[in-house]
Design an enzyme around this catalytic site. Sequence first.
Site, PDB file in Angstrom:
ATOM      1  CG  HIS A 191      -1.950  -1.144   1.170  1.00 28.38           C
ATOM      2  ND1 HIS A 191      -3.058  -0.971   0.521  1.00 28.38           N
ATOM      3  CD2 HIS A 191      -1.922  -2.327   1.935  1.00 28.38           C
ATOM      4  CE1 HIS A 191      -3.778  -2.214   0.594  1.00 28.38           C
ATOM      5  NE2 HIS A 191      -3.151  -3.052   1.585  1.00 28.38           N
ATOM      6  CB  CYS A 244      -3.485   3.367  -3.496  1.00 25.13           C
ATOM      7  SG  CYS A 244      -4.067   1.664  -3.310  1.00 25.13           S
TER       8      CYS A 244
END
Length: 114
Positions: A22, A34
């Site tokens: 992430h 992201c």
Amino acid sequence: MIQVTINRKSSGVIQSFTISGHAFFANRGKDIVCAGVSAVSVGAINAVHALTGITPDIEHDETGLLSCVIPDGIAEDVNEKIQLLLEGMVVSLRGIEESYGQNIKITFKKQEVE
């Protein structure tokens, strides 16, 4: 950090890619890094399928893993189209890495033998 690995055959063609992790750029739902990586990578996979009829082998889960493998035995003209789409994905991901290098890292691996 998002880790992107682009796996190339010894000839230089992209055989597969893996994206994991992430970005932690912002809170969930507001993380533009992201979102950008997801849009570019999933868009490339969808384009490969829609424009060539080839369905890559895909694995994905909620942890942030996306793995895509291009099957072997594809006709050369079709593989050229796939490679153009995947190289476009790499260009876009590199642009994201240039702007957000603390949130995404791209690694290239090349097989010694095919």
